[in-house]
Scaffold this motif. Sequence first.
Motif, PDB file in Angstrom:
ATOM      1  N   SER A   1      17.464  -6.933 -21.821  1.00 32.44           N
ATOM      2  CA  SER A   1      18.201  -7.093 -23.098  1.00 32.44           C
ATOM      3  C   SER A   1      17.410  -7.827 -24.106  1.00 32.44           C
ATOM      4  O   SER A   1      17.406  -7.480 -25.067  1.00 32.44           O
TER       5      SER A   1
ATOM      6  N   LYS B   1      25.074  -5.736 -22.820  1.00 29.52           N
ATOM      7  CA  LYS B   1      23.934  -5.088 -22.395  1.00 29.52           C
ATOM      8  C   LYS B   1      22.808  -5.168 -23.700  1.00 29.52           C
ATOM      9  O   LYS B   1      21.641  -5.444 -23.273  1.00 29.52           O
ATOM     10  N   ILE B   2      23.447  -4.995 -24.901  1.00 30.50           N
ATOM     11  CA  ILE B   2      22.276  -5.088 -25.746  1.00 30.50           C
ATOM     12  C   ILE B   2      21.987  -6.593 -26.239  1.00 30.50           C
ATOM     13  O   ILE B   2      20.909  -6.815 -26.638  1.00 30.50           O
ATOM     14  N   GLU B   3      23.007  -7.328 -26.046  1.00 30.36           N
ATOM     15  CA  GLU B   3      23.210  -8.795 -26.463  1.00 30.36           C
ATOM     16  C   GLU B   3      22.789  -9.059 -27.632  1.00 30.36           C
ATOM     17  O   GLU B   3      21.965  -9.820 -28.459  1.00 30.36           O
TER      18      GLU B   3
ATOM     19  N   TYR C   1      31.771  -4.162 -25.652  1.00 32.03           N
ATOM     20  CA  TYR C   1      31.091  -4.406 -24.306  1.00 32.03           C
ATOM     21  C   TYR C   1      29.581  -4.226 -24.206  1.00 32.03           C
ATOM     22  O   TYR C   1      29.049  -5.202 -23.695  1.00 32.03           O
TER      23      TYR C   1
ATOM     24  N   ASN D   1      27.696   1.727 -16.549  1.00 29.97           N
ATOM     25  CA  ASN D   1      26.714   1.022 -17.333  1.00 29.97           C
ATOM     26  C   ASN D   1      26.438  -0.455 -16.701  1.00 29.97           C
ATOM     27  O   ASN D   1      25.230  -0.920 -16.643  1.00 29.97           O
ATOM     28  N   ALA D   2      27.267  -0.866 -16.210  1.00 32.32           N
ATOM     29  CA  ALA D   2      27.155  -2.241 -15.315  1.00 32.32           C
ATOM     30  C   ALA D   2      26.004  -2.079 -14.147  1.00 32.32           C
ATOM     31  O   ALA D   2      25.347  -2.938 -13.961  1.00 32.32           O
TER      32      ALA D   2
ATOM     33  N   LEU E   1      43.635   6.490 -30.376  1.00 32.46           N
ATOM     34  CA  LEU E   1      43.292   6.154 -28.695  1.00 32.46           C
ATOM     35  C   LEU E   1      41.959   6.248 -28.382  1.00 32.46           C
ATOM     36  O   LEU E   1      41.225   5.220 -27.820  1.00 32.46           O
TER      37      LEU E   1
ATOM     38  N   SER F   1      24.006   0.287 -13.895  1.00 27.15           N
ATOM     39  CA  SER F   1      22.667   0.898 -14.126  1.00 27.15           C
ATOM     40  C   SER F   1      21.937  -0.190 -14.700  1.00 27.15           C
ATOM     41  O   SER F   1      20.971   0.226 -15.589  1.00 27.15           O
ATOM     42  N   SER F   2      21.922  -1.410 -14.676  1.00 27.32           N
ATOM     43  CA  SER F   2      21.101  -2.409 -15.298  1.00 27.32           C
ATOM     44  C   SER F   2      20.002  -2.975 -14.437  1.00 27.32           C
ATOM     45  O   SER F   2      19.535  -4.193 -14.702  1.00 27.32           O
TER      46      SER F   2
ATOM     47  N   VAL G   1      37.515   4.146 -20.039  1.00 27.03           N
ATOM     48  CA  VAL G   1      36.547   3.123 -20.414  1.00 27.03           C
ATOM     49  C   VAL G   1      36.314   2.189 -19.398  1.00 27.03           C
ATOM     50  O   VAL G   1      35.183   1.783 -19.292  1.00 27.03           O
TER      51      VAL G   1
ATOM     52  N   ALA H   1      42.498   7.157 -20.935  1.00 28.46           N
ATOM     53  CA  ALA H   1      41.700   6.269 -21.674  1.00 28.46           C
ATOM     54  C   ALA H   1      41.213   4.968 -21.213  1.00 28.46           C
ATOM     55  O   ALA H   1      40.077   4.505 -21.150  1.00 28.46           O
TER      56      ALA H   1
ATOM     57  N   ALA I   1      47.948   9.958 -21.707  1.00 31.76           N
ATOM     58  CA  ALA I   1      46.619   9.862 -22.485  1.00 31.76           C
ATOM     59  C   ALA I   1      46.058   8.358 -22.420  1.00 31.76           C
ATOM     60  O   ALA I   1      44.891   7.990 -22.496  1.00 31.76           O
ATOM     61  N   ALA I   2      46.999   7.345 -22.704  1.00 31.07           N
ATOM     62  CA  ALA I   2      46.672   6.115 -22.815  1.00 31.07           C
ATOM     63  C   ALA I   2      46.132   5.495 -21.333  1.00 31.07           C
ATOM     64  O   ALA I   2      45.251   4.945 -21.480  1.00 31.07           O
TER      65      ALA I   2
ATOM     66  N   LEU J   1      46.224  10.287 -30.379  1.00 31.48           N
ATOM     67  CA  LEU J   1      45.005  10.715 -29.612  1.00 31.48           C
ATOM     68  C   LEU J   1      43.866  10.214 -30.287  1.00 31.48           C
ATOM     69  O   LEU J   1      43.056   9.628 -29.549  1.00 31.48           O
TER      70      LEU J   1
ATOM     71  N   LEU K   1      33.452   3.885 -17.763  1.00 28.97           N
ATOM     72  CA  LEU K   1      32.003   3.916 -18.459  1.00 28.97           C
ATOM     73  C   LEU K   1      31.451   2.585 -18.427  1.00 28.97           C
ATOM     74  O   LEU K   1      30.247   2.330 -18.091  1.00 28.97           O
ATOM     75  N   ILE K   2      32.506   1.475 -18.373  1.00 27.01           N
ATOM     76  CA  ILE K   2      31.762   0.241 -18.085  1.00 27.01           C
ATOM     77  C   ILE K   2      31.250  -0.301 -16.884  1.00 27.01           C
ATOM     78  O   ILE K   2      29.996  -0.792 -16.967  1.00 27.01           O
TER      79      ILE K   2
ATOM     80  N   PHE L   1      34.516   0.013 -25.442  1.00 29.09           N
ATOM     81  CA  PHE L   1      33.339   0.224 -24.556  1.00 29.09           C
ATOM     82  C   PHE L   1      32.060  -0.302 -25.487  1.00 29.09           C
ATOM     83  O   PHE L   1      31.153  -1.050 -24.829  1.00 29.09           O
TER      84      PHE L   1
END
Lengths: 233, 152
Positions: A172, B109-111, B104, A32-33, B93, A35-36, A25, A21, A17-18, B90, A28-29, B101
């Motif tokens: 931003s 992104k939002i700054e 970050y 997102n990075a 976690l 899509s800027s 993450v 995860a 699971a760790a 879980l 996701l980062i 996230f």
Amino acid sequence: MNEGERRKQLLQLAAGAAFLAVAVVLVLIVVNASSSGDGGDTKLEGTKEVNRALKGIPQNGMVLGDPQAPVELVEFADPKCPYCKAFAEGVLPPIIENQVKNGQLKISYRVYAIIDDQSQPAGAAAYAAGRQGRGWNFVELFYRNQGSELKPYAEDEFLEAIAKGAGVKNLSRWNRERAELEPEVEATTAEAQELGFTGTPSFAIKGPKTKGLQPLGTIGGTNELEAEIAAAG
Amino acid sequence: MSYPSEWTLRRAIAFFAALGVGVAIYIAVEAAGGDTPACIAGSSGCATVAKSSYSHLAGVNIAVFGIVGYVLLLASAFFANDLARFGGFLVALGGFGYSVFLTYVEVFKIEAICQWCVGSAILMTILFALSATRLIAFAGAQSGSEPLPNRA
């Protein structure tokens, strides 16, 4: 299953699971990075037309046109107002094409938040775009993609798409400043009320032949507006 | 390596989860009322973050997910069995990963930094550390009162 086996199994599941995860993450980062980008949102209508129509015309905050223009037309409008959209698309274009482009007139867009709770954040988002010289692009593109005034369509995603399409470079900064500019919308809304305006769009004009800012109220059409501009200058 | 008793860890988890419930409820209530959480020293970071598109997930304010997560962690502290240990781990976690996230997003992104979000991220980090310690030390234990022998 004895205690040791169960413990081993639980810890293996926890490690899996760790690992999962961490992977989620990171994805996701990365997503997102990537899509800027500053490019326009292709889902919007009229992006090219709006940006082409305003190209080359100076913008200072929410003022469109030469800052030294002798006559200033002040429009009090709400981005969610359908009459403002009709006015922007039907009445203003020849005025911008002629009087604004030849340096005779500048038009100041001031938000009169009147439709619903989304009017103020939408207006602040326009002001934040204005800080980056794209305020009029934002408003005009907003009108091109305007929804029903009865529906809460102007959510953050919509405003961000408009900002991207309008060519706001630093999203931003725009995102940060739009939250700070809501008091400015409140101030221009109060100004419109002090001038006695009860609907949008309403106009005021200032020129060499007026005594300060002269309230005009609502305007019937291009000819009437041109007459007022001529009278003020 | 010596670990605190499970009773101590459960009490710590309950304490920090209760704090988290309070923080998440405050943010959710402010958002539901159309306001934004008040930042200390007049910073506008909370308003900026609250108005960003990242403040909602599938149309639901993420503070609501925070409330659910903290309540589950609080519940996990009331039981000394493997389901509570593993379930709590879980949830912590997931909460910790999402906090990473969101931090970050705030920074890059939002700054803008929202102090309440940072507070929640710190709480979730502590809860993750406590829940992971609890699972590592007591997984498979019957009573949960003391660490099992032969732990790493």
